[in-house]
Design an enzyme around this catalytic site. Structure first.
Site, PDB file in Angstrom:
ATOM      1  N   HIS A  69      12.835 -56.924  65.682  1.00 21.28           N
ATOM      2  CA  HIS A  69      13.346 -56.713  67.039  1.00 21.28           C
ATOM      3  C   HIS A  69      14.614 -57.560  67.162  1.00 21.28           C
ATOM      4  CE1 HIS A  69       9.503 -54.897  68.557  1.00 21.28           C
ATOM      5  NE2 HIS A  69       9.014 -55.608  67.555  1.00 21.28           N
ATOM      6  N   GLU A 142      12.402 -47.318  71.211  1.00 24.39           N
ATOM      7  CA  GLU A 142      11.040 -47.634  71.637  1.00 24.39           C
ATOM      8  C   GLU A 142      10.717 -46.943  72.954  1.00 24.39           C
ATOM      9  OE1 GLU A 142       8.311 -51.461  71.162  1.00 24.39           O
ATOM     10  OE2 GLU A 142      10.003 -51.811  72.502  1.00 24.39           O
ATOM     11  N   GLU A 210      -2.654 -54.793  65.585  1.00 30.15           N
ATOM     12  CA  GLU A 210      -2.095 -56.119  65.332  1.00 30.15           C
ATOM     13  C   GLU A 210      -3.103 -57.219  65.604  1.00 30.15           C
ATOM     14  OE1 GLU A 210       1.809 -58.853  66.547  1.00 30.15           O
ATOM     15  OE2 GLU A 210       1.436 -56.958  67.585  1.00 30.15           O
ATOM     16  N   ASP A 321       9.165 -59.059  61.932  1.00 31.74           N
ATOM     17  CA  ASP A 321       8.900 -58.970  63.360  1.00 31.74           C
ATOM     18  C   ASP A 321      10.080 -59.627  64.082  1.00 31.74           C
ATOM     19  OD1 ASP A 321       7.535 -58.020  65.519  1.00 31.74           O
ATOM     20  OD2 ASP A 321       5.676 -59.059  65.108  1.00 31.74           O
TER      21      ASP A 321
END
Length: 381
Positions: A69, A142, A210, A321
């Site tokens: 991200h 997204e 996750e 991440d």
């Protein structure tokens, strides 16, 4: 012979040329900026007795950061339990997200020569990243909406944006879609997005399994993941989001499979809390998985069962991440951590960072072979 043409023999603990399997130990002979030979150290010594020897750790093509991200690149790293990290880091620092942070992250990755699979939340960030001529990889728009009654509206907006942005695609940088998670995207919207992506040839990335509480949510419709939501932003019952009742054997992976989403071959990110049946379903579907080991540890999500996925023949890639959960964007840091976590998979991890990552983001990895241009960046450490 001039110093520039004196052969260099790079002796490495692990060599991956981009073809076949990595070897350990290995060696590369470089002459005048060109790869002259690769192979076993003793063989190369015999072929190039005049070569100047240098010892390095890993030699491989440039790795790929298959999931990150970039718009969170201005955050400070903090290791906290998942349900503490979200409000204290993500929400509290939301003012730091945006084009400038994404630009900072992109500058770092392009400087490292690493391609990227980036999850893009805002139109401003997408505009910023698409305007760059040096960025390689896939930018995933997204999408998030748990209300089934809004699915058509949200899908239409996402499709309109994508069709405009796709006009700016170029070789080496493409657009994709990222339905956020199976519990934040309604069943109807998830199906609309995955069917559209399959029909248009768009890559998909979905965050799946996750945290352990995700399994509990699909089995019971309750638990800490549901309790920690913002009620005004969610339907009254979890069953409304997924279009079916939770049940003891239901998992996020099984849900996506039975909904028909895995048929679109999305890349599944995280996949920490899964069952043997989940692994089998992913293998049958041909989906690729991205693991982010440092983030999993720092947020106390568990340990990705890499051996089980490897045994099932699932392609694995690596991602950092966000900086907020993974500390850095350099995928080589992720590789180093993963090799400590899975010492028996040292070779597979390097291959995953190169070959698996390239498969996810759609780039072509160079080969380290005779006649190819040598790059010092091929020395990972």
């Amino acid at each position: 012979m001039t110093a520039d043409l004196l052969p260099r023999l790079l002796l490495c603990d692990l060599l991956y040329t981009g073809m076949g399997a990595p070897q350990s130990p290995g060696g590369v002979v470089v002459v005048g900026g060109t790869v002259a030979a690769t192979g076993r150290p003793d063989d190369l010594r015999r072929q190039y007795p005049q070569a100047r020897e240098e010892r390095v750790g890993i030699v491989a093509p440039l790795p790929v950061n298959a999931h990150t991200h970039l718009d969170m690149s201005a955050y400070e790293f903090q290791a906290l339990p998942y349900f503490q990290w979200i409000p204290e880091v993500v929400i509290r620092g939301r003012h730091l997200r945006g084009p400038e942070a994404a630009r900072r992250g992109a500058d770092l990755l392009t400087g490292l020569g690493q391609s990227v699979g980036d999850i893009v939340w805002s139109p401003e960030v997408m505009d910023t990243l698409l305007a760059r001529n040096d960025l390689q990889g896939t930018l995933y728009l997204e999408v998030l909406s748990p209300f089934p009654e809004r699915a058509d509206e949200v899908f239409a907006e996402a499709r309109q944006r994508l069709e405009q942005w796709r006009k700016l695609e170029r070789p080496g940088l493409r657009l994709g879609l990222s339905p956020h998670t199976p519990f934040t995207v309604s069943w109807r919207l998830m199906k609309l997005l995955s069917d559209y992506a399959a029909g248009e040839g768009l890559p998909l990335q979905i965050h799946v399994a996750e945290h352990p509480s995700e399994l509990e949510l699909f089995r019971t419709g309750a638990g800490p993941l549901w309790d920690n939501r913002m009620p005004a932003l969610y339907p009254r019952e979890f069953a409304e989001i997924i279009g079916r009742s939770p049940e003891p054997d239901l998992t996020p992976v099984r849900y996506l499979d039975e909904l028909g989403v895995l048929a679109a071959k999305p890349t599944l990110v995280h996949m920490v809390n899964v069952t043997p049946d989940d692994v089998a379903r992913v293998a049958r579907s041909g989906c690729t998985v991205v693991t982010c080991p440092r983030s999993n540890r720092n947020l106390e999500c568990g340990v990705f069962d890499w051996p089980a996925f490897a045994a099932a023949g699932v392609t694995v890639a690596l991602g950092t991440d966000s900086v907020a959960s993974g500390a850095t964007l350099d995928i080589r840091d992720e590789v180093a951590f993963a090799q400590k976590l899975y010492p028996q998979l040292e070779r597979e991890i390097v291959r995953a960072a190169v070959k698996g990552g390239s498969r996810v983001v759609g780039t072509v990895s160079p080969f380290i072979r005779r006649g190819e241009t040598w790059q010092e960046a091929y020395i990972w450490r």
